[in-house]
Design an enzyme around this catalytic site. Structure first.
Site, PDB file in Angstrom:
ATOM      1  N   GLY A  16       0.787  -1.230   0.000  1.00 22.60           N
ATOM      2  CA  GLY A  16       0.000   0.000   0.000  1.00 22.60           C
ATOM      3  C   GLY A  16       0.817   1.277   0.000  1.00 22.60           C
ATOM      4  N   ASN A  18       1.439   3.019  -2.600  1.00 20.36           N
ATOM      5  CA  ASN A  18       0.655   3.947  -3.449  1.00 20.36           C
ATOM      6  C   ASN A  18      -0.543   4.495  -2.695  1.00 20.36           C
ATOM      7  OD1 ASN A  18       1.595   4.308  -6.350  1.00 20.36           O
ATOM      8  ND2 ASN A  18       1.873   2.104  -6.057  1.00 20.36           N
ATOM      9  N   LEU A  94      -4.611  -7.327  -6.594  1.00 16.32           N
ATOM     10  CA  LEU A  94      -4.242  -8.431  -7.473  1.00 16.32           C
ATOM     11  C   LEU A  94      -5.438  -9.254  -7.947  1.00 16.32           C
ATOM     12  CD1 LEU A  94      -0.950  -9.585  -5.715  1.00 16.32           C
ATOM     13  CD2 LEU A  94      -1.238  -8.110  -7.702  1.00 16.32           C
ATOM     14  N   LEU A  96      -9.325  -9.021 -10.353  1.00 11.43           N
ATOM     15  CA  LEU A  96     -10.187  -8.194 -11.203  1.00 11.43           C
ATOM     16  C   LEU A  96     -11.351  -7.703 -10.363  1.00 11.43           C
ATOM     17  CD1 LEU A  96     -10.657 -10.108 -14.597  1.00 11.43           C
ATOM     18  CD2 LEU A  96      -9.497  -7.931 -14.239  1.00 11.43           C
ATOM     19  N   ASN A 111      -6.257   2.502 -12.402  1.00  6.14           N
ATOM     20  CA  ASN A 111      -5.285   1.529 -11.904  1.00  6.14           C
ATOM     21  C   ASN A 111      -3.889   2.052 -12.208  1.00  6.14           C
ATOM     22  OD1 ASN A 111      -4.321  -1.099 -10.976  1.00  6.14           O
ATOM     23  ND2 ASN A 111      -3.771  -1.471 -13.113  1.00  6.14           N
ATOM     24  N   HIS A 113      -0.007   0.772 -13.024  1.00  8.04           N
ATOM     25  CA  HIS A 113       0.744  -0.407 -13.467  1.00  8.04           C
ATOM     26  C   HIS A 113       2.221   0.001 -13.573  1.00  8.04           C
ATOM     27  CE1 HIS A 113       1.245  -4.293 -15.372  1.00  8.04           C
ATOM     28  NE2 HIS A 113       2.054  -3.702 -16.243  1.00  8.04           N
ATOM     29  N   GLU A 183       5.549   6.291  -9.476  1.00  7.25           N
ATOM     30  CA  GLU A 183       4.140   5.909  -9.280  1.00  7.25           C
ATOM     31  C   GLU A 183       3.497   6.809  -8.233  1.00  7.25           C
ATOM     32  OE1 GLU A 183       3.284   1.727  -8.599  1.00  7.25           O
ATOM     33  OE2 GLU A 183       5.064   1.153  -9.696  1.00  7.25           O
TER      34      GLU A 183
HETATM   35  C1  GRF Z   1       2.923  -1.141  -7.658  1.00  3.16           C
HETATM   36  O1  GRF Z   1       4.124  -1.369  -8.322  1.00  3.16           O
HETATM   37  C2  GRF Z   1       1.794  -0.979  -8.643  1.00  3.16           C
HETATM   38  O2  GRF Z   1       2.187  -0.410  -9.837  1.00  3.16           O
HETATM   39  C3  GRF Z   1       1.368  -2.397  -8.881  1.00  3.16           C
HETATM   40  O3  GRF Z   1       1.517  -3.044  -7.642  1.00  3.16           O
HETATM   41  C4  GRF Z   1       2.486  -2.359  -6.851  1.00  3.16           C
HETATM   42  C5  GRF Z   1       1.808  -2.001  -5.566  1.00  3.16           C
HETATM   43  O4  GRF Z   1       2.698  -1.446  -4.641  1.00  3.16           O
HETATM   44  N1  GRF Z   1       0.042  -2.440  -9.451  1.00  3.16           N
HETATM   45  P1  GRF Z   1       2.154  -0.800  -3.299  1.00  3.16           P
HETATM   46  O5  GRF Z   1       1.301  -1.855  -2.616  1.00  3.16           O
HETATM   47  O6  GRF Z   1       1.364   0.408  -3.672  1.00  3.16           O
HETATM   48  O7  GRF Z   1       3.374  -0.468  -2.491  1.00  3.16           O
END
Ligand code: GRF
Length: 204
Positions: A16, A18, A94, A96, A111, A113, A183
């Protein structure tokens, strides 16, 4: 398009980081919305602790806790509507999203990526697998993509990308770290623009 702050739900499965960036950017005003609900399919995801520390409601959503897929997806949609959720961000989720949620929130789900879609996306392309594939393919650049979510993994309209150079010395870990840094900037920026109606939606 709403002018007041939007209510955002974030879906996670892991660390988490992000999510944390979205929380921080919401508080500092860089993101014109509030994270009001964090949903995880894993009860031990560290992101749930981040949410609790920020006094954000959490919900563990496991399909196996329901009698059927439709019961599960209806309950999930009910949770989102009860909390007046306007936008959804999937941040390292992880799974859908159920089709009813995707349809109800069409063009309001983003989302992130960790590669330059449409390359290196799709089922199984997550975490280290993505960065390994980028390095194996000998790419000279990589970077995060923020895109709208539809019923197919990593398929919706691309909203933003940041390109960073890949060095010959990169390992999946070093590349992941540099992409992740970007990100944390890009996700809030894209979601903020979406909330403010700054994108022309060209798909669907
Ligand atoms: C990130 O690299 C994101 O792009 C991908 O999964 C990872 C999640 O990282 N979808 P976090 O849980 O936000 O640290």
């Amino acid at each position: 398009m709403k002018t007041e702050r939007a209510n955002i739900a974030v879906f996670i499965s892991g660390s988490g980081s992000n999510l944390q960036a979205l929380i921080d950017n919401s508080k500092s005003g860089k993101l014109s919305g509030d994270i009001v609900l964090v949903i995880s399919n894993k009860s031990k995801a560290f992101g749930l602790k981040r949410a609790q520390d920020a006094q954000i409601d959490t919900f563990v959503f496991k399909k196996k806790n329901y009698n059927s897929e439709s019961e599960a997806s209806e309950d999930l949609l009910k949770k989102l509507t009860e909390r007046n959720i306007d936008y959804i961000a999937t941040a390292g989720y992880l799974q859908l999203l159920p089709v009813n949620v995707v349809q109800e929130y069409k063009n309001r789900i983003v989302n992130i990526h960790p590669a330059l879609l449409p390359k290196f996306g799709g089922k199984g392309m997550y975490g280290e697998h993505v960065h390994e594939a980028v390095l194996e393919a000998g790419e000279t650049e990589s970077g995060p993509t923020v895109h709208l979510v539809d019923e197919i993994y990593d398929n919706g309209q691309i909203l933003e990308q940041i390109k960073i150079p890949v060095s010959g010395n990169d390992t999946p870990e070093t590349l992941a770290e540099r992409v992740l840094e970007q990100e944390h900037i890009l996700f809030s920026l894209a979601l903020d623009k979406l909330i403010k109606g700054k994108y022309e939606i060209t798909h669907g």
